[in-house]
Design a protein around this motif. Structure first.
Motif, PDB file in Angstrom:
ATOM      1  N   HIS A  13      37.276  32.710  45.589  1.00 16.54           N
ATOM      2  CA  HIS A  13      37.083  33.396  44.296  1.00 16.54           C
ATOM      3  C   HIS A  13      37.004  34.908  44.476  1.00 16.54           C
ATOM      4  O   HIS A  13      36.184  35.586  43.852  1.00 16.54           O
ATOM      5  N   ALA A  23      33.270  47.092  42.569  1.00 21.66           N
ATOM      6  CA  ALA A  23      33.277  45.621  42.644  1.00 21.66           C
ATOM      7  C   ALA A  23      34.278  45.139  43.692  1.00 21.66           C
ATOM      8  O   ALA A  23      35.426  45.588  43.728  1.00 21.66           O
ATOM      9  N   HIS A  29      35.151  41.444  46.476  1.00 16.78           N
ATOM     10  CA  HIS A  29      34.867  40.032  46.795  1.00 16.78           C
ATOM     11  C   HIS A  29      34.545  39.251  45.516  1.00 16.78           C
ATOM     12  O   HIS A  29      33.869  38.236  45.558  1.00 16.78           O
ATOM     13  N   VAL A  30      35.020  39.742  44.393  1.00 14.79           N
ATOM     14  CA  VAL A  30      34.846  39.069  43.098  1.00 14.79           C
ATOM     15  C   VAL A  30      36.172  39.173  42.339  1.00 14.79           C
ATOM     16  O   VAL A  30      36.982  40.065  42.619  1.00 14.79           O
ATOM     17  N   GLU A  61      36.812  40.347  39.569  1.00 16.27           N
ATOM     18  CA  GLU A  61      36.934  41.597  38.801  1.00 16.27           C
ATOM     19  C   GLU A  61      37.422  42.776  39.644  1.00 16.27           C
ATOM     20  O   GLU A  61      37.658  43.867  39.116  1.00 16.27           O
ATOM     21  N   GLU A  62      37.525  42.583  40.958  1.00 18.17           N
ATOM     22  CA  GLU A  62      37.966  43.660  41.856  1.00 18.17           C
ATOM     23  C   GLU A  62      39.228  44.340  41.291  1.00 18.17           C
ATOM     24  O   GLU A  62      40.181  43.659  40.928  1.00 18.17           O
TER      25      GLU A  62
END
Ligand SMILES: [Zn+2]
Length: 456
Positions: A99, A395, A397-398, A400-401
């Protein structure tokens, strides 16, 4: 962010193209797109290999010789025109966390492709060979241990490591490699001869918000944090939540909760200022509402720019966890799964890149990296530099990066011109004077120093 250089003036060299970069990122992001959220293109899985194949095809289309080494690193070579034999290398990784986002690692790979395209478009023949690298399995998300491909290149992995390191399902690194067609027994063939390589540069998203806050388009990394990681198993007694009196319990989750808060409080102590310590995962067994948890597996990640403070905090975490578990009557097994020292990157190479920034008008700052990168591993055998580009809100590792294609193009222009400058100033055999040093750091005064503003 301001673009580092003006776009395509008549007669001027061709600059990096944000549209091309965005297109490449978009195509890569379709591989491993997770139906739940974000991208799951985990190291040593088929989606990671598919992404390597895709980018390998683009590199071949640019006329480069492309090969895959024994552990899955993809390596593209563009020959030099003179007797110089030591290559100037650049690249990053294509695997993601589960993710994760579409820019971590990917930015450095598309930057590498675009830099090669600019070499051809601008009819540049370098004296030195150029080497583009896509490292395998950089993220530690699956195996706890990071930067597997670059560690193989610098000789920091042995066959015993491949059998020892395993994922949460007990699959060893060696098995994972075999599953997708690699031969872990050929590990040594992946190793690079340090005489063949003159410098390494990696572009990466910052994974923090310093550049955004300071309105700079480029960050030049001076120190990369070290990290120490543990896998802990707490064994208590599973039992009926209604039938077991409170005083008769050995609740593994209650102990894990206390250990988690202890980790946070140790990192917050003034004596550990600068340490970042995180319990990133908890697996609770049997994980049922009516059963007292009998077992918890947890992972702990500790990072610092100061190697002594990193190890001191890590030791204190294990000691505190041991005390908590003894008091609660549960058993603790703590396994050290990774321990990488902080790395100081050589100043002479950073200065070469900063001179390029000045020439292009790219506002930069010199800053530490809290995250680990392949360049930090490559620095063990070759002078290495890391160029950060901003990412929205820090942000990473999510799902939304996000990083803008314009900012990435600014970074590519810096990379491209830095490679050309190195090609001019480096001689072979490497000039000792220019080689500088890459070494483990001693204690740094003040810990996490704020970003040090460079000239605009
Ligand atoms: Zn990365």
């Amino acid at each position: 962010m301001a673009k580092a250089s003006k776009r395509q003036r008549p007669g001027s060299p061709i600059d990096a193209d944000p549209r091309q970069l965005a297109e490449m990122i978009e195509k890569i992001s379709r591989i491993g797109a997770d139906p739940v959220a974000g991208i799951s293109r985990v190291g040593y899985t088929l989606p990671e290999r598919e992404a390597h194949e895709l980018v390998g095809g683009w590199l071949r289309d640019l006329g480069l010789a492309v090969e895959t080494d024994a552990v899955g690193n993809t390596i593209a070579t563009r020959p030099g025109k003179s007797v110089e034999t030591a290559a100037i290398a650049f690249g990053s990784h294509l695997d993601s966390v589960t993710h994760g986002g579409r820019f971590d690692g990917i930015v450095g790979v598309v930057a590498m492709v675009e830099a090669f395209r600019l070499m051809t478009a601008n009819h540049i023949d370098t004296r030195h060979p150029l080497r583009g690298v896509i490292f395998a399995c950089e993220e530690g998300a699956r195996f706890g241990e990071s930067s597997i491909g670059s560690k193989a290149i610098v000789g920091a992995l042995n066959e015993g490591d491949l059998s020892r390191i395993h994922d949460a399902d007990g699959h060893t690194l060696a098995e994972a490699m075999l599953d997708i067609g690699f031969e872990p027994s050929r590990l040594r063939e992946a190793r690079w001869n340090r005489a063949d390589i003159a410098a390494f540069i990696e572009i990466h998203i910052e994974q923090g918000s310093t550049l955004e806050a300071q309105s700079r388009s480029v960050g030049l990394v001076d120190v990369v944090s070290g990290s120490t990681r543990f896998r802990m198993t707490i064994l208590g007694s599973a039992g009926h939540t209604g039938g077991t009196p409170m005083q008769n319990r050995a609740d593994a989750l209650a102990a894990a909760a206390e250990v988690t808060l202890a980790v946070e409080s140790i990192a917050n102590q003034p004596s550990h200022r600068g340490v970042r310590a995180t319990v990133g995962s908890l697996d609770v067994y049997p994980n049922r509402i009516t059963i007292i948890p009998g077992r918890v597996d947890m992972s702990i990640d500790v990072r610092d720019l100061d190697p002594d403070r990193l190890r001191r905090a890590s030791t204190e975490i294990v000691n505190r966890a041991t005390a908590v578990c003894q008091r609660r009557g549960v058993t603790l097994n703590a396994e050290l799964i990774a321990d990488v020292s902080p790395v100081v990157l050589p100043m002479w190479l950073r200065e070469v890149v900063s001179q390029v920034c000045n020439k292009l008008g790219a506002g930069y700052c010199v800053m530490p990296s809290g995250a680990g990168h392949d360049a930090q591993i490559m620095a063990r055998i070759v002078p290495a530099a890391i160029i950060f580009v901003p990412c929205r809100g820090g942000a990473s590792h999510v799902p939304e990066e996000w990083a803008s294609a314009t900012d990435i193009a600014s970074g590519v222009d810096v990379l491209y011109h830095a490679v050309l400058k190195l090609d001019q100033i480096l001689s072979h055999p490497p000039d000792r004077h220019l080689q500088g040093v890459s070494c483990e750091v001693g204690p740094l005064p003040g810990g996490n120093t704020p970003a040090d503003d460079g000239p605009r």
